[in-house]
Design an enzyme around this catalytic site. Sequence first.
Site, PDB file in Angstrom:
ATOM      1  N   ASP A   6       0.835  -1.213   0.000  1.00  0.00           N
ATOM      2  CA  ASP A   6       0.000   0.000   0.000  1.00  0.00           C
ATOM      3  C   ASP A   6       0.866   1.258   0.000  1.00  0.00           C
ATOM      4  OD1 ASP A   6      -2.263  -1.523  -0.005  1.00  0.00           O
ATOM      5  OD2 ASP A   6      -2.733  -1.248   2.118  1.00  0.00           O
ATOM      6  N   ASP A  66      -1.452  19.982 -14.626  1.00  0.00           N
ATOM      7  CA  ASP A  66      -2.768  20.069 -13.995  1.00  0.00           C
ATOM      8  C   ASP A  66      -3.864  19.503 -14.891  1.00  0.00           C
ATOM      9  OD1 ASP A  66      -1.687  21.233 -11.756  1.00  0.00           O
ATOM     10  OD2 ASP A  66      -2.092  23.293 -12.397  1.00  0.00           O
ATOM     11  N   GLU A  84      -2.240  -2.904  -8.786  1.00  0.00           N
ATOM     12  CA  GLU A  84      -1.006  -2.123  -8.931  1.00  0.00           C
ATOM     13  C   GLU A  84      -0.939  -1.399 -10.267  1.00  0.00           C
ATOM     14  OE1 GLU A  84       0.145  -6.421 -10.061  1.00  0.00           O
ATOM     15  OE2 GLU A  84      -1.308  -5.380  -8.815  1.00  0.00           O
TER      16      GLU A  84
END
Length: 304
Positions: free
Chosen positions: A197, A213, A223
Amino acid sequence: MLKNELISLTDKMCKELLLIIEKQKITTKDDIANYLIKSAQVVMNVDKDKINTEGYADLLFSDAYKDIALKSLSSYSDTSKNIERLNKMHENTREECNKKDLDLSELTNKFNKIQTQMNDVIRKANDDILQLTSQIDVLQERSTIDSLTNIFNRRALSTYLDEVCSKKNIPENMHILLLDIDDFKNINDSYGHIAGDKILIFIAHILKKTLRDGDKVFRFGGEEFLIVLNRLNQQTCKAIINRLLSLIRGNSLIYKGDTLNVTMSVGATMLTQNDTPDSVIERADKALYKAKTNGKDQMHMEVE
């Protein structure tokens, strides 16, 4: 359930509870108790329902939507009753107007009272609507975010690709990247799922920090990550991918004193006019498979 799954589930529930407390204007101990009771019921029923850890949050979100729906119906019912009562007052006042002996001052006061109460009912209804709408917006936002990595999840990806592919004109120079952590199972087997994790969070942070952005990062599952790059040519796309691979390769994660290093393989393709969400993902997955079979820690681009 395995210990790490219980830890993950508990973490999700605590985060959800903190979000509820933070977002609500007023949170009572009854609200918290009800949430904990619901959470306990989910855990108690896990063997019977056979739902996985990823399903718990969705189930609780579903309950939250039901609560909002019930509040909406209750608010509508209260508003409807109040308006019905005011209409009755208005009708009685109109009947008084037909009487011969009319007290104008008293009648004016009654109409003013009705108007004031009507304004109060409308204001209260608007406040309820705004509050419920705000709660729904918060739930919708959280339902599109992966709780572990804090990036968009598979549900958000499906919505986004459906919208893009349904347009008559596909956005120009849009690239789809499918990324997979190399030998991720070895990390889980050697260091445990908590370490796994941590790696996923680590990768998500690098991707978000590096990209523009306007680009979008999704957790595709397990994964695997999926990235949408906008408005760039093939050469620039390859340069960005190589930079990402270099950053991931060159950075380490320290976990319990151990240095964890990972690499990723990337399959890339460009969205075309006739693509569907399934076709473009299938092409990216095919490219990812070639990157894996060619030695991993590299990219492969598949063109239509």
